[in-house]
Design an enzyme around this catalytic site. Structure first.
Site, PDB file in Angstrom:
ATOM      1  N   GLN A  44       6.361   1.678  -3.887  1.00  0.00           N
ATOM      2  CA  GLN A  44       5.371   0.689  -3.304  1.00  0.00           C
ATOM      3  C   GLN A  44       3.917   1.333  -3.037  1.00  0.00           C
ATOM      4  OE1 GLN A  44       4.391  -2.722  -0.161  1.00  0.00           O
ATOM      5  NE2 GLN A  44       6.425  -1.733   0.152  1.00  0.00           N
ATOM      6  N   LYS A  82       1.246   0.522  -1.347  1.00  0.00           N
ATOM      7  CA  LYS A  82       0.641  -0.600  -0.323  1.00  0.00           C
ATOM      8  C   LYS A  82      -0.735  -0.716  -0.147  1.00  0.00           C
ATOM      9  CE  LYS A  82       3.093  -1.961   3.959  1.00  0.00           C
ATOM     10  NZ  LYS A  82       4.002  -2.420   3.326  1.00  0.00           N
ATOM     11  N   CYS A 120       1.732  -8.637   4.299  1.00  0.00           N
ATOM     12  CA  CYS A 120       1.448 -10.320   4.670  1.00  0.00           C
ATOM     13  C   CYS A 120       0.412 -10.419   5.348  1.00  0.00           C
ATOM     14  CB  CYS A 120       2.973 -10.885   5.359  1.00  0.00           C
ATOM     15  SG  CYS A 120       3.353  -9.912   6.704  1.00  0.00           S
TER      16      CYS A 120
END
Length: 409
Positions: free
Chosen positions: A326, A328, A358
């Site tokens: 991932q 990020k 989010c």
């Protein structure tokens, strides 16, 4: 073509910043609020509304292009930058970054980023600043060249124009069942994340988690359209290691057991354990990956915690310490480094997942789409927020608009 002025505007992230250490330690929920005292520095409470800061570049033709700065949901955890401090970030941007921006040519994207993001007082700028300013610079280059952001990245990194749609991954938040249904009805490519971030959600020996995995697989056939067969992706926030121990063999055994309950599905397990440091994480994740590969398991290990910066990603990819990394985005910093990270993963034949948080915004999510598509990542996160519909709409629509434009070219 130069930048004439720099604007700042306060903003909101699309979710909340959460104290992961307090939640992992057993903080209970009262409605949407976590009860108890925070553990991670700078948190006034366990859950706080996410803030953001927009940076606008006023160009010579008076057009204004924007980028957004913020932190990730679990700020200060797993080696990440501390909680986003709007006042501090605003002050540093005004004093240090703005004068640099007024002195670069925004039509040359990578060169502009390199100059603006030089160290300050022998330290790297906060990653949130790099993230937001790099978005604004990318939009500036796209505006000046009358091109899409993806085309600017392809040109700067000497990549062919993309032709493949990037699969979209949605996250459920705590409204797991309702949001899984939404994802299935929308035929999302990868689902559901699951937010398995507490002992209650994982269950004794993982039984609660395993039951949820089986339910998701069953539900796709119950309400999904004919032929719908998504990748199942679950983030367990280290709870396999917390519940059954940190021995790689036992963790691999458990992951295989979960995969066996959903035959025919590709199963992604994100953050199966937290080994306490980047070095330990790389060594032990590499062992888990090797065990799964030797068994021919359909399960794939995804790294998140303790894999933050571009250099971290390079180390994991070189060590084959994950099937999928991932990336990020706010933790990587400059969005140019997100592009570099995808290309490193592809070079090392490791999967690249352009994620994020989010807590991001519509603007940062849209910029991430262009990076994902330009570099042809393996999947990208529907963001921001935890509501499925909004993030899937923002990311999916931006990708569709981008390909409509590229096809016309």
């Amino acid at each position: 073509m130069q930048i004439k002025d720099v604007l700042l505007a306060l903003g909101n992230g699309a979710f909340f910043y959460d104290d992961q250490a307090a939640i992992r330690a057993g903080a209970s929920q009262d409605g949407f609020v976590y009860v108890g005292e925070p553990v991670t520095p700078d948190f006034a409470s366990i859950r706080v509304p996410a803030s953001s800061l927009s940076v606008g570049l006023v160009l010579a033709d008076n057009a204004v292009v924007w980028g957004d700065m913020m932190s990730v949901q679990y700020s200060g955890a797993g080696g990440r930058d501390p909680l986003f401090d709007t006042a501090q970030i605003s002050d540093l941007t005004s004093r240090v970054v703005a004068p640099r921006l007024l002195d670069v040519d925004p039509s040359c994207y990578l060169a502009a980023c390199a100059k603006v993001f030089e160290p300050f007082q022998h330290s790297r700028l906060p990653l949130a600043i790099e993230y937001g300013v790099s978005q604004a610079l990318l939009r500036a280059a796209a505006h000046l060249h009358r091109a899409t952001m993806a085309e600017i990245l392809c040109s700067e990194f000497n990549l062919p124009l993309p032709t493949r749609r990037v699969p979209i991954y949605c996250q459920s938040g705590d409204a797991r069942e309702i949001n899984v249904d939404k994802m299935i009805l929308r035929a999302v490519d990868v689902l559901p994340h699951g937010l398995i971030n507490s002992r209650q959600k994982f269950g004794v020996n993982g039984h609660t988690f395993m039951a949820f995995v089986k339910w998701v697989a069953t539900r796709t056939s119950e309400i999904g359209r004919p032929g719908y067969h998504p990748v199942l992706h679950f983030d367990v926030y280290g709870w396999i290691g917390l519940e059954i121990g940190l021995e790689p063999q036992r963790i691999a055994d458990f992951v295989c057991k979960v995969a066996d309950t959903v035959p025919g599905f590709t199963l992604n397990i994100e953050c199966p354990a937290d080994f306490g440091s980047t070095e330990a994480q790389i060594n032990n994740y590499a062992r888990i990956v090797s065990i799964l590969d030797d068994r021919g398991s359909s399960a794939r290990i995804v790294v998140d915690e303790r894999c933050n910066t571009l250099e971290d990603i390079r180390l994991y990819a070189e060590a084959k310490a994950a099937h999928l990394v991932q990336i990020k985005t706010p933790d990587v910093g400059s969005i140019a480094d997100t592009a570099r990270a995808v290309l490193i993963c592809k070079e090392k034949q490791v999967g690249a997942y352009v994620g994020g948080s989010c807590t991001e915004t519509d603007l940062s999510a849209q910029a991430s789409v262009h990076v994902s598509v330009a570099t042809q990542a393996d999947m990208m996160l529907a963001k921001p927020g935890m509501g499925v519909d909004e993030g899937f709409s923002i990311v999916g629509n931006e990708q569709n608009r981008l390909f409509a434009t590229l096809n016309r070219r």
